[in-house]
Design a protein around this motif. Structure first.
Motif, PDB file in Angstrom:
ATOM      1  N   THR A  99       0.783  -1.017  -0.361  1.00 47.91           N
ATOM      2  CA  THR A  99       0.384   0.013   0.087  1.00 47.91           C
ATOM      3  C   THR A  99       1.028   1.216   0.367  1.00 47.91           C
ATOM      4  OG1 THR A  99      -1.638  -1.375   1.367  1.00 47.91           O
ATOM      5  CG2 THR A  99      -1.887   1.165   1.157  1.00 47.91           C
ATOM      6  N   GLN A 100       1.594   1.304   0.813  1.00 51.24           N
ATOM      7  CA  GLN A 100       2.925   2.600   0.810  1.00 51.24           C
ATOM      8  C   GLN A 100       3.319   2.271  -0.328  1.00 51.24           C
ATOM      9  OE1 GLN A 100       5.986   1.940   3.331  1.00 51.24           O
ATOM     10  NE2 GLN A 100       6.554   4.063   3.637  1.00 51.24           N
ATOM     11  N   GLN A 102       2.518   1.830  -3.497  1.00 52.64           N
ATOM     12  CA  GLN A 102       1.550   2.092  -4.413  1.00 52.64           C
ATOM     13  C   GLN A 102       0.749   3.666  -4.205  1.00 52.64           C
ATOM     14  OE1 GLN A 102      -2.485  -0.677  -3.407  1.00 52.64           O
ATOM     15  NE2 GLN A 102      -1.110  -2.367  -4.112  1.00 52.64           N
ATOM     16  N   ARG A 103       1.041   4.009  -3.146  1.00 52.73           N
ATOM     17  CA  ARG A 103       0.355   5.399  -2.366  1.00 52.73           C
ATOM     18  C   ARG A 103       2.059   6.483  -2.970  1.00 52.73           C
ATOM     19  NH1 ARG A 103      -1.155   8.915   2.077  1.00 52.73           N
ATOM     20  NH2 ARG A 103       0.198  10.541   2.644  1.00 52.73           N
ATOM     21  N   ARG A 104       2.812   5.647  -2.595  1.00 50.45           N
ATOM     22  CA  ARG A 104       4.387   6.820  -3.593  1.00 50.45           C
ATOM     23  C   ARG A 104       3.708   7.139  -5.089  1.00 50.45           C
ATOM     24  NH1 ARG A 104       9.067   3.701  -1.956  1.00 50.45           N
ATOM     25  NH2 ARG A 104       7.957   3.095  -0.073  1.00 50.45           N
ATOM     26  N   ALA A 106       1.368   7.083  -6.978  1.00 50.46           N
ATOM     27  CA  ALA A 106       0.139   7.458  -7.423  1.00 50.46           C
ATOM     28  C   ALA A 106       0.547   9.161  -6.481  1.00 50.46           C
ATOM     29  CB  ALA A 106      -0.788   7.465  -5.905  1.00 50.46           C
ATOM     30  N   VAL A 107       1.701   9.271  -6.105  1.00 49.16           N
ATOM     31  CA  VAL A 107       1.693  10.548  -5.822  1.00 49.16           C
ATOM     32  C   VAL A 107       2.278  11.123  -6.687  1.00 49.16           C
ATOM     33  CG1 VAL A 107       3.508  12.750  -4.220  1.00 49.16           C
ATOM     34  CG2 VAL A 107       1.684  10.606  -3.126  1.00 49.16           C
ATOM     35  N   LEU A 170      -4.821  12.825  -1.684  1.00 47.52           N
ATOM     36  CA  LEU A 170      -4.326  11.861  -1.355  1.00 47.52           C
ATOM     37  C   LEU A 170      -2.810  12.289  -0.412  1.00 47.52           C
ATOM     38  CD1 LEU A 170      -3.787   8.863  -2.683  1.00 47.52           C
ATOM     39  CD2 LEU A 170      -2.043  10.097  -4.355  1.00 47.52           C
ATOM     40  N   PRO A 175      -1.817   6.982   5.360  1.00 48.98           N
ATOM     41  CA  PRO A 175      -1.747   5.884   4.614  1.00 48.98           C
ATOM     42  C   PRO A 175      -2.432   4.086   5.240  1.00 48.98           C
ATOM     43  CG  PRO A 175       0.072   7.260   5.845  1.00 48.98           C
ATOM     44  CD  PRO A 175      -1.182   7.656   6.113  1.00 48.98           C
TER      45      PRO A 175
END
Length: 175
Positions: A99-100, A102-104, A106-107, A170, A175
């Motif tokens: 998930t971390q 994916q978040r990075r 996405a940012v 976002l 997170p």
């Protein structure tokens, strides 16, 4: 002799689309604008087809207006796609991993998109200014070309603002 069993019906278990994100400016604006522009585009093209069929002539202005409307509908659709996270991406890369991660990604993606559309807005605004200063006119109708071009920086700013809102949501999400 007995009949062989019928093959099972295929199962199309499609998940419902995720709900639209909560935004300050309603997404219905882009949706309705896209519908109206597509309707105008279809009507103009249909009218040109009828005129060509019955008279062996064509409206010279239809191609010019159609190109303009296709640019508008593309930009409006892009604006809607970025908010709904339906833009083109490599899903195996963007949706894979932790998930971390994916978040990075996405940012990073939202930041690059934001920078691109800010740059596109600035450069297309310079183009519009040049067309205005040098009084360029369109070949078919003879109207100033900046009437068409002004929508590129305007819609680029709209996409940049929508992307900025998505990036803000976002970054604000836990997170």
């Amino acid at each position: 002799m007995s009949q062989p069993p019928a093959p099972p019906e295929p199962s199309y278990d499609l998940a419902p689309p995720p709900p639209d994100p909560t935004v300050k400016v309603p997404l219905a604006i882009e949706d309705w604008l896209a519908v109206l522009v597509m309707a105008a585009l279809a009507l103009i093209t249909f009218a040109n087809v009828l005129v060509r069929y019955f008279s062996d002539q064509s409206f010279a202005w239809t191609e010019e207006i159609s190109v303009f409307l296709m640019i508008v509908v593309t930009m409006v659709g892009g604006c809607s796609a970025f908010v709904r996270n339906h833009h083109i991406r490599i899903e195996a890369l963007a949706d894979g991993g932790s998930t971390q991660r994916q978040r990075r990604l996405a940012v990073i993606s939202q930041t690059v998109v934001l920078a691109f559309f800010i740059l596109l807005a600035v450069l297309s605004a310079r183009l519009v200014w040049d067309e205005y200063v040098y009084e360029e006119t369109s070949p078919a109708i003879g109207v100033p070309t900046w009437w068409y071009s002004i929508w590129l920086p305007a819609l680029s700013i709209a996409i940049a603002l929508r992307t900025l809102g998505s990036l803000r949501r976002l970054l604000a999400a836990r997170p």
